[in-house]
Design a protein around this motif. Structure first.
Motif, PDB file in Angstrom:
ATOM      1  N   PHE A  36       0.858  -1.182   0.000  1.00 35.34           N
ATOM      2  CA  PHE A  36       0.000   0.000   0.000  1.00 35.34           C
ATOM      3  C   PHE A  36       0.895   1.234   0.000  1.00 35.34           C
ATOM      4  CE2 PHE A  36      -2.367   3.454   1.866  1.00 35.34           C
ATOM      5  CZ  PHE A  36      -3.518   3.413   1.109  1.00 35.34           C
ATOM      6  N   GLY A  37       0.617   2.133  -0.901  1.00 31.75           N
ATOM      7  CA  GLY A  37       1.373   3.388  -0.965  1.00 31.75           C
ATOM      8  C   GLY A  37       0.425   4.559  -0.804  1.00 31.75           C
ATOM      9  N   CYS A  38      -0.086   5.041  -1.918  1.00 30.86           N
ATOM     10  CA  CYS A  38      -0.933   6.227  -1.888  1.00 30.86           C
ATOM     11  C   CYS A  38      -2.423   5.907  -1.817  1.00 30.86           C
ATOM     12  CB  CYS A  38      -0.652   7.086  -3.120  1.00 30.86           C
ATOM     13  SG  CYS A  38      -1.147   6.295  -4.678  1.00 30.86           S
ATOM     14  N   CYS A  43       1.185   5.824  -7.267  1.00 26.47           N
ATOM     15  CA  CYS A  43       2.585   5.557  -6.921  1.00 26.47           C
ATOM     16  C   CYS A  43       3.136   4.249  -7.481  1.00 26.47           C
ATOM     17  CB  CYS A  43       2.771   5.589  -5.404  1.00 26.47           C
ATOM     18  SG  CYS A  43       1.996   4.203  -4.545  1.00 26.47           S
ATOM     19  N   GLY A  44       2.280   3.266  -7.747  1.00 24.24           N
ATOM     20  CA  GLY A  44       2.733   2.001  -8.301  1.00 24.24           C
ATOM     21  C   GLY A  44       3.195   0.967  -7.293  1.00 24.24           C
ATOM     22  N   THR A  56      -3.175  -1.549 -10.932  1.00 26.09           N
ATOM     23  CA  THR A  56      -3.006  -1.210  -9.523  1.00 26.09           C
ATOM     24  C   THR A  56      -3.983  -2.040  -8.703  1.00 26.09           C
ATOM     25  OG1 THR A  56      -4.526   0.639  -9.827  1.00 26.09           O
ATOM     26  CG2 THR A  56      -2.170   1.141  -9.915  1.00 26.09           C
ATOM     27  N   SER A  57      -3.463  -2.722  -7.696  1.00 25.93           N
ATOM     28  CA  SER A  57      -4.321  -3.596  -6.896  1.00 25.93           C
ATOM     29  C   SER A  57      -5.031  -2.866  -5.772  1.00 25.93           C
ATOM     30  CB  SER A  57      -3.506  -4.772  -6.348  1.00 25.93           C
ATOM     31  OG  SER A  57      -2.485  -4.328  -5.485  1.00 25.93           O
TER      32      SER A  57
END
Length: 90
Positions: A36-38, A43-44, A56-57
């Motif tokens: 998890f990023g953004c 963000c990828g 993107t998951s």
């Protein structure tokens, strides 16, 4: 039940259709490559391949990948023959 193939292994998942794919991969299948990023598909960090196309998951529901093939970074190579992307991280 939702059937998917993840890193070459078939799974029948008894989870709600609206389950978040990133959550399923990490918390139900134990795959920690996608992160998890953004949470906004920017963000990828959570990127996976679905039928060999980047997706993107974090913003994908489980029902959107029903019957499809998912590959995470863990499924790109093997310990004896890592994928170039895995080599880059090593």
């Amino acid at each position: 039940m939702i059937d998917v193939t993840v890193n070459g292994a078939p799974f029948s998942l008894d989870l709600p259709e609206e389950s978040n794919l990133l959550d399923v991969l990490r918390n139900h299948l134990g795959l920690f490559g996608p992160r998890f990023g953004c949470g906004a598909e920017q963000c990828g960090c959570c990127m996976v391949l679905v039928d060999d196309e980047a997706m993107t998951s974090c913003a994908t529901s489980l029902d959107a990948v029903a019957g499809r093939t998912i590959r995470t970074v863990e499924g790109l190579g093997t310990p004896d023959a890592p994928h170039p992307l895995q080599d880059a991280f090593l």
